[in-house]
Scaffold this active site. Structure first.
Site, mmCIF file in Angstrom:
data_model
loop_
_atom_site.group_PDB
_atom_site.id
_atom_site.type_symbol
_atom_site.label_atom_id
_atom_site.label_comp_id
_atom_site.label_asym_id
_atom_site.label_seq_id
_atom_site.Cartn_x
_atom_site.Cartn_y
_atom_site.Cartn_z
ATOM 1 N N ARG A 77 78.394 9.989 87.764
ATOM 2 C CA ARG A 77 78.550 11.321 87.191
ATOM 3 C C ARG A 77 78.341 12.367 88.287
ATOM 4 O O ARG A 77 77.293 12.383 88.934
ATOM 5 C CB ARG A 77 77.518 11.517 86.072
ATOM 6 C CG ARG A 77 77.505 12.929 85.535
ATOM 7 C CD ARG A 77 76.420 13.185 84.498
ATOM 8 N NE ARG A 77 76.400 14.625 84.242
ATOM 9 C CZ ARG A 77 75.315 15.335 83.962
ATOM 10 N NH1 ARG A 77 74.137 14.755 83.839
ATOM 11 N NH2 ARG A 77 75.404 16.630 83.773
ATOM 12 N N HIS A 121 77.796 22.658 86.244
ATOM 13 C CA HIS A 121 76.399 22.307 86.480
ATOM 14 C C HIS A 121 75.760 23.478 87.237
ATOM 15 O O HIS A 121 75.322 23.351 88.376
ATOM 16 C CB HIS A 121 76.284 20.979 87.233
ATOM 17 C CG HIS A 121 74.956 20.287 87.088
ATOM 18 N ND1 HIS A 121 74.824 19.000 86.625
ATOM 19 C CD2 HIS A 121 73.701 20.714 87.339
ATOM 20 C CE1 HIS A 121 73.539 18.655 86.616
ATOM 21 N NE2 HIS A 121 72.839 19.690 87.058
ATOM 22 N N GLU A 167 73.203 21.140 80.413
ATOM 23 C CA GLU A 167 71.928 21.717 79.998
ATOM 24 C C GLU A 167 71.981 23.214 79.727
ATOM 25 O O GLU A 167 71.381 24.012 80.458
ATOM 26 C CB GLU A 167 70.849 21.411 81.050
ATOM 27 C CG GLU A 167 70.668 19.923 81.294
ATOM 28 C CD GLU A 167 69.488 19.596 82.193
ATOM 29 O OE1 GLU A 167 68.933 20.520 82.815
ATOM 30 O OE2 GLU A 167 69.124 18.420 82.265
ATOM 31 N N TYR A 296 63.576 13.772 80.441
ATOM 32 C CA TYR A 296 62.578 13.625 81.505
ATOM 33 C C TYR A 296 61.160 13.460 80.978
ATOM 34 O O TYR A 296 60.385 12.684 81.511
ATOM 35 C CB TYR A 296 62.633 14.836 82.453
ATOM 36 C CG TYR A 296 63.888 14.829 83.299
ATOM 37 C CD1 TYR A 296 63.946 14.096 84.477
ATOM 38 C CD2 TYR A 296 65.039 15.497 82.890
ATOM 39 C CE1 TYR A 296 65.101 14.048 85.235
ATOM 40 C CE2 TYR A 296 66.206 15.447 83.647
ATOM 41 C CZ TYR A 296 66.230 14.724 84.818
ATOM 42 O OH TYR A 296 67.373 14.662 85.561
ATOM 43 N N GLU A 354 71.043 11.702 82.170
ATOM 44 C CA GLU A 354 70.081 11.891 83.258
ATOM 45 C C GLU A 354 68.745 11.362 82.783
ATOM 46 O O GLU A 354 68.349 11.618 81.647
ATOM 47 C CB GLU A 354 69.870 13.382 83.618
ATOM 48 C CG GLU A 354 70.985 14.030 84.367
ATOM 49 C CD GLU A 354 70.697 15.495 84.700
ATOM 50 O OE1 GLU A 354 69.512 15.883 84.805
ATOM 51 O OE2 GLU A 354 71.672 16.245 84.840
HETATM 52 C C1 PNW Z 1 67.893 18.847 85.274
HETATM 53 N N1 PNW Z 1 62.738 22.034 82.897
HETATM 54 O O1 PNW Z 1 67.249 20.056 85.429
HETATM 55 C C2 PNW Z 1 69.231 19.052 85.964
HETATM 56 O O2 PNW Z 1 70.344 18.678 85.212
HETATM 57 C C3 PNW Z 1 69.301 18.483 87.341
HETATM 58 O O3 PNW Z 1 70.233 19.210 88.089
HETATM 59 C C4 PNW Z 1 67.898 18.489 87.949
HETATM 60 O O4 PNW Z 1 67.895 18.179 89.302
HETATM 61 C C5 PNW Z 1 67.074 17.505 87.146
HETATM 62 O O5 PNW Z 1 67.092 17.829 85.768
HETATM 63 C C6 PNW Z 1 65.619 17.394 87.598
HETATM 64 O O6 PNW Z 1 64.948 18.612 87.402
HETATM 65 C C7 PNW Z 1 66.112 20.464 84.759
HETATM 66 O O7 PNW Z 1 62.020 22.857 83.520
HETATM 67 C C8 PNW Z 1 65.326 21.419 85.405
HETATM 68 O O8 PNW Z 1 62.460 21.695 81.737
HETATM 69 C C9 PNW Z 1 64.219 21.932 84.782
HETATM 70 C C10 PNW Z 1 63.884 21.494 83.515
HETATM 71 C C11 PNW Z 1 64.655 20.551 82.862
HETATM 72 C C12 PNW Z 1 65.772 20.032 83.502
#
Ligand code: PNW
Length: 463
Positions: A77, A121, A167, A296, A354
Site C-alpha cells: 500500500r 495521505h 484517516e 494502533y 495499518e
Molecule cells: C497514522 N494519533 O497516523 C498515519 O496513517 C501514518 O502516516 C503514520 O505514520 C502512522 O499512523 C503512525 O503514526 C496517525 O495521534 C498519527 O492518534 C497520529 C495519530 C493516529 C494516526
C-alpha cells in the site's frame, strides 16, 4: 506467495505514504504540498526535519520492491503525491509524476505484489490551501474527484484496490483543531466542516470510480480509530465508552455505510455538525466496499458530566507496555474493535490497512536491529485478528505500518515504525528482525501461529 499455505486468500502487506518516504520534493515538476510548507515553518516538526529527501524512495523504488520480495509481501500500500501529478491540485497535469507511479505499479505487478493505492495521505497541494483555504472549502470534493478520476484512468487497469482518503480524523482533528499537523490550524468548529468535506470528497471519488470501473475492484477510505474500554463496570461508564467509539469510528464509518452521522453526534453537536445534502447522502451510502482499519492503540473512557459535548474523559490504558510514541500496546482493543465494526456495519469485510509500532531501535555496527518489542507487538495483534476471525469476523488482509522507517510527520525521523531500518545519513536499508519474522509469518500462514497469549490475558484484565 505460497499457495499451499492455509489461508492463501488473505492479503499480507506493508504500507507507506508518499510524503513520508519519497523525497525528491522539488524534482520532475512536483509542486509543494501543505506538508512541505508546514515542515519549512520553524518549530513545527522535531528538529525541523522535512520530507525533502526522506527515504529517497523516488529514486530507490526498485531496491524497495526488492525488499518487499524478501519480506514475502503479497501486497504493498502506497500513496500518490497529489502535487506530483497535478502540481496546482487542479488543471495542468505533470506527466513525469504519473510516469513515476506507472513504473512503480508495473514493477510491483512484475514482482507479483499487488498494488493498493491511497489517493490522499495528507499532502494536499499547497496551491489549494493558499487559493481556496483547503478542505474547509466546499469545492474541494469535486476537485478531489477530478484528480481521483484521473488516477483511476491512468492506473485502474493494474490497480484493483483503492483508498480515497487516509484517516480523515487526523486531517480534521490534528490538522485543523489541534494544529500539530499541516495545515496547522487551531479552530474547533473547523474540524467538523473539514471532516464533512473529506467524507463528501470520498463519496464523489467513489461515484467516479464505480462509473468508470471495468473489471473487479474495491474502494474505501482508511479509518483510524481506537477502541474505548469503559473505565468501570458502571452503566454510565459503559455508555460513555460507547459514545466515544460512535463519535470516533462512527463519525466516518456511519456516513460511509449509512449515509448519515451517528445519532449521538447529531444530538450532542447540534449545529456544529454540518448536514449532508440529499445528493451527498445518496453518494455516501454504501460508499465503502470494505472497512479499511488503521489500528494502533486503545483508551479507557469514563463518564464525566459536563466534559465536552460527549461528557467523557479518555485516558491511556494502564499497566501495559508503551511504544516510543507513548501509545499503550492493546491488542485486545483490536479484537474488540473488529467485533464492534463488524457488528455495526453489517459484516462488511475488513482489511487492517495499518498496524505497527515505533520503538527505540538500537542498530548493531552493521545496522541490524534485533527488535523483539516490535515482533511481540505484531505477534499479539495478529493473534487478536486470528481470534476475531475464529469468532466469525470477516478479516481479509493485514498491512504492517510501515515497510521502512520514514518521516513520522511532526515527530520527524526519530520515531521508527519500519520492518526495515533506514539510515537517514546514508539511506542504506537493513531488514530488521521484525522484517524476517514477518516474512516467516507470511510464509507459514501467519494467523493462528504461536503466541496468542497476551490478548487473552488482556481480555480478562480489561473485563
Ligand atoms: C497514522 N494519533 O497516523 C498515519 O496513517 C501514518 O502516516 C503514520 O505514520 C502512522 O499512523 C503512525 O503514526 C496517525 O495521534 C498519527 O492518534 C497520529 C495519530 C493516529 C494516526
Amino acid at each position: 506467495m505460497n499457495p499451499s499455505r492455509p489461508d492463501s486468500d488473505f492479503l499480507w502487506g506493508a504500507a507507506t505514504a508518499a510524503y513520508q518516504i519519497e523525497g525528491a520534493a522539488a524534482e520532475d515538476g512536483r509542486a509543494p504540498s501543505i506538508w512541505d510548507v508546514f515542515c519549512a515553518t520553524p518549530g513545527k516538526t522535531a528538529r525541523g526535519e522535512t520530507g525533502a529527501i526522506a527515504c529517497d524512495h523516488y529514486h530507490r523504488y526498485r531496491e524497495d520492491i526488492g525488499l518487499m520480495r524478501r519480506l514475502n509481501l503479497g501486497a504493498y500500500r502506497f500513496s500518490i503525491s497529489w502535487p506530483r501529478v497535478i502540481p496546482s491540485g487542479r488543471g495542468t497535469t505533470n506527466e513525469a509524476g504519473w510516469t513515476f507511479y506507472e513504473r512503480l505499479v508495473d514493477e510491483l505487478c512484475a514482482a507479483g505484489i499487488r498494488p493498493v493505492v491511497t489517493l490522499f495521505h495528507w499532502d494536499l497541494p499547497a496551491a489549494l490551501q493558499n487559493e481556496l483555504g483547503g478542505w474547509a472549502h466546499d469545492d474541494l470534493p469535486a476537485i478531489f474527484a477530478d484528480y481521483a478520476a484521473m488516477a483511476f484512468a491512468r492506473l485502474g487497469d493494474r490497480v484493483s484496490m483503492w483508498l480515497t482518503i487516509n484517516e480523515p480524523w487526523c486531517v480534521a482533528e490534528l490538522g485543523h483543531v489541534r494544529g500539530c499537523h499541516a495545515p496547522g490550524l487551531k479552530d474547533p468548529a473547523l474540524g467538523y466542516r473539514v471532516a464533512h468535506n473529506l467524507l463528501r470528497a470520498h463519496a464523489h471519488a467513489v461515484a467516479r470510480y464505480r462509473a468508470a470501473r471495468r473489471g473487479p475492484g474495491a474502494i474505501s477510505f482508511a479509518l483510524n480509530t481506537s477502541y474505548s474500554f469503559p473505565a468501570s463496570a458502571l452503566a454510565a461508564d459503559r455508555a460513555a465508552a460507547e459514545r466515544a467509539i460512535e463519535s470516533f469510528a462512527g463519525w466516518f464509518g456511519d456516513p460511509g455505510v449509512f449515509g448519515a452521522y451517528p445519532a449521538v453526534m447529531r444530538a450532542r453537536l447540534g449545529s456544529l455538525l454540518p448536514e449532508f445534502s440529499a445528493e451527498d447522502t445518496r453518494l455516501l451510502k454504501g460508499s465503502m466496499d470494505f472497512i479499511a482499519l488503521n489500528y494502533y492503540t486503545s483508551d479507557l473512557v469514563r463518564h464525566v458530566p459536563g466534559a465536552g459535548p460527549f461528557e467523557l474523559e479518555a485516558s491511556p490504558v494502564p499497566d501495559v507496555p508503551r511504544t516510543a510514541t507513548g501509545w499503550p500496546v492493546v491488542p485486545e482493543g483490536l479484537h474488540r474493535l473488529l467485533h464492534w465494526l463488524s457488528g455495526r456495519y453489517a459484516r462488511l469485510p475488513i482489511h487492517i490497512m495499518e498496524n505497527g509500532a515505533a520503538f527505540d531501535d538500537r542498530p548493531d555496527k552493521d545496522g541490524f536491529v534485533d527488535d523483539q518489542d516490535r515482533i511481540a507487538y505484531l505477534r499479539d495483534h495478529l493473534a487478536a485478528i486470528a481470534r476475531a476471525r475464529g469468532e466469525g469476523v470477516d478479516v481479509r488482509g493485514y498491512f504492517a505500518w510501515s515497510l521502512l522507517d520514514n518521516l513520522e510527520w511532526a515527530e520527524g525521523f526519530s520515531k521508527r515504525f519500519g520492518l526495515v531500518r533506514c539510515d537517514f545519513e546514508t539511506l542504506r536499508r537493513t531488514i530488521k528482525a521484525s522484517g524476517y519474522w514477518y516474512a516467516q509469518a507470511i510464509a507459514s500462514g501467519g494467523l493462528g501461529g504461536a503466541g496468542a497469549v497476551r490478548t487473552d490475558q488482556q481480555a480478562e484484565a480489561l473485563e
